[in-house]
Design an enzyme around this catalytic site. Structure first.
Site, PDB file in Angstrom:
ATOM      1  N   PRO A 124      40.889   4.618 -15.208  1.00  0.00           N
ATOM      2  CA  PRO A 124      40.452   4.767 -13.814  1.00  0.00           C
ATOM      3  C   PRO A 124      40.917   6.087 -13.197  1.00  0.00           C
ATOM      4  O   PRO A 124      40.159   6.733 -12.459  1.00  0.00           O
ATOM      5  CB  PRO A 124      41.084   3.559 -13.115  1.00  0.00           C
ATOM      6  CG  PRO A 124      41.256   2.548 -14.188  1.00  0.00           C
ATOM      7  CD  PRO A 124      41.615   3.345 -15.409  1.00  0.00           C
ATOM      8  N   TYR A 125      42.137   6.490 -13.496  1.00  0.00           N
ATOM      9  CA  TYR A 125      42.661   7.751 -12.975  1.00  0.00           C
ATOM     10  C   TYR A 125      41.855   8.926 -13.512  1.00  0.00           C
ATOM     11  O   TYR A 125      41.458   9.832 -12.757  1.00  0.00           O
ATOM     12  CB  TYR A 125      44.128   7.886 -13.365  1.00  0.00           C
ATOM     13  CG  TYR A 125      44.738   9.234 -13.067  1.00  0.00           C
ATOM     14  CD1 TYR A 125      45.144   9.569 -11.775  1.00  0.00           C
ATOM     15  CD2 TYR A 125      44.931  10.175 -14.082  1.00  0.00           C
ATOM     16  CE1 TYR A 125      45.702  10.810 -11.507  1.00  0.00           C
ATOM     17  CE2 TYR A 125      45.490  11.409 -13.820  1.00  0.00           C
ATOM     18  CZ  TYR A 125      45.870  11.725 -12.528  1.00  0.00           C
ATOM     19  OH  TYR A 125      46.417  12.948 -12.265  1.00  0.00           O
TER      20      TYR A 125
END
Length: 209
Positions: A124-125
């Site tokens: 996600p990052y």
């Protein structure tokens, strides 16, 4: 030229602010609370209280360029990643464009363009960084994107590499990233460039030209 530092209270941001203050480089540190501001005030660094997840347009007043070194951190969930690393970075570009800032300097991540190749918890990052970088490139704001590898807490060597083949590893100290960021801020001619940053054996001037 005054630089707004978004993420000033982070590990890279605070070290960068110290370097800038020691060199007399004008900066404004954006922090979330008066409590955070006290450290910067004690060090003679101008501050503005603003929340990246709220309204922060006022923080740009009097600034000519912006540094984005904010991060949701390893102990938060995807919700914070969306609001800080993605939406916060995108809004920063939009405000910078609206206000006619001269540059946006982004601390991104090595291989952000390949989020599916990252460890699962980092995806996600990386996806947020990828999307924020794309938005910045297309924003119309002159930019520099710095892409550090895996971050460590080692002391600054001020020695760099620009590829894994050259470095022999994929890591860089936060202190070295702060020095690279400081060099970029001081080199006003840099625009629309991207640099991979790793610990190595060359000066930052050899890497960032």
């Amino acid at each position: 030229m005054t630089t707004l530092v978004i993420g000033a209270n982070g590990q890279i941001g605070k070290q960068f602010c110290e370097l800038a203050q020691q060199a007399g480089t004008p900066i404004k540190a954006m922090v979330r609370s008066e409590e955070q501001a006290s450290w910067f005030n004690d060090h003679g660094i101008d501050t503005v209280v603003a929340d990246l997840e709220g309204e922060f347009e006022h923080a740009f007043e009097g600034c000519d360029q912006v540094v984005f070194t904010a991060g949701s951190g390893p102990h938060t969930g995807p919700d914070k990643t969306l609001m800080v690393d993605l939406f916060g970075a995108i809004r920063t570009a939009d405000i910078a464009k609206q206000k006619g800032l001269s540059r946006y300097i982004m601390i991104s991540a090595m291989r952000a363009e390949q989020p599916l190749e990252a460890p699962e918890k980092m995806r996600p990052y990386m996806a947020a960084k990828f999307a924020a970088d794309v938005h910045l490139r297309n924003s119309g704001v002159p930019y520099v994107i710095l892409k550090p590898g895996r971050l460590t807490d080692e002391a600054a060597s001020q020695q760099f590499a620009s590829s894994i083949d050259e470095a022999g590893d994929n890591q860089i100290s936060r202190a070295n990233v702060a020095h690279a960021l400081f060099h970029t801020v001081q080199t006003s001619s840099l625009a629309n460039q991207e640099y991979l940053l790793l610990d190595g054996t060359r000066s930052i001037g050899e890497i960032i030209q």
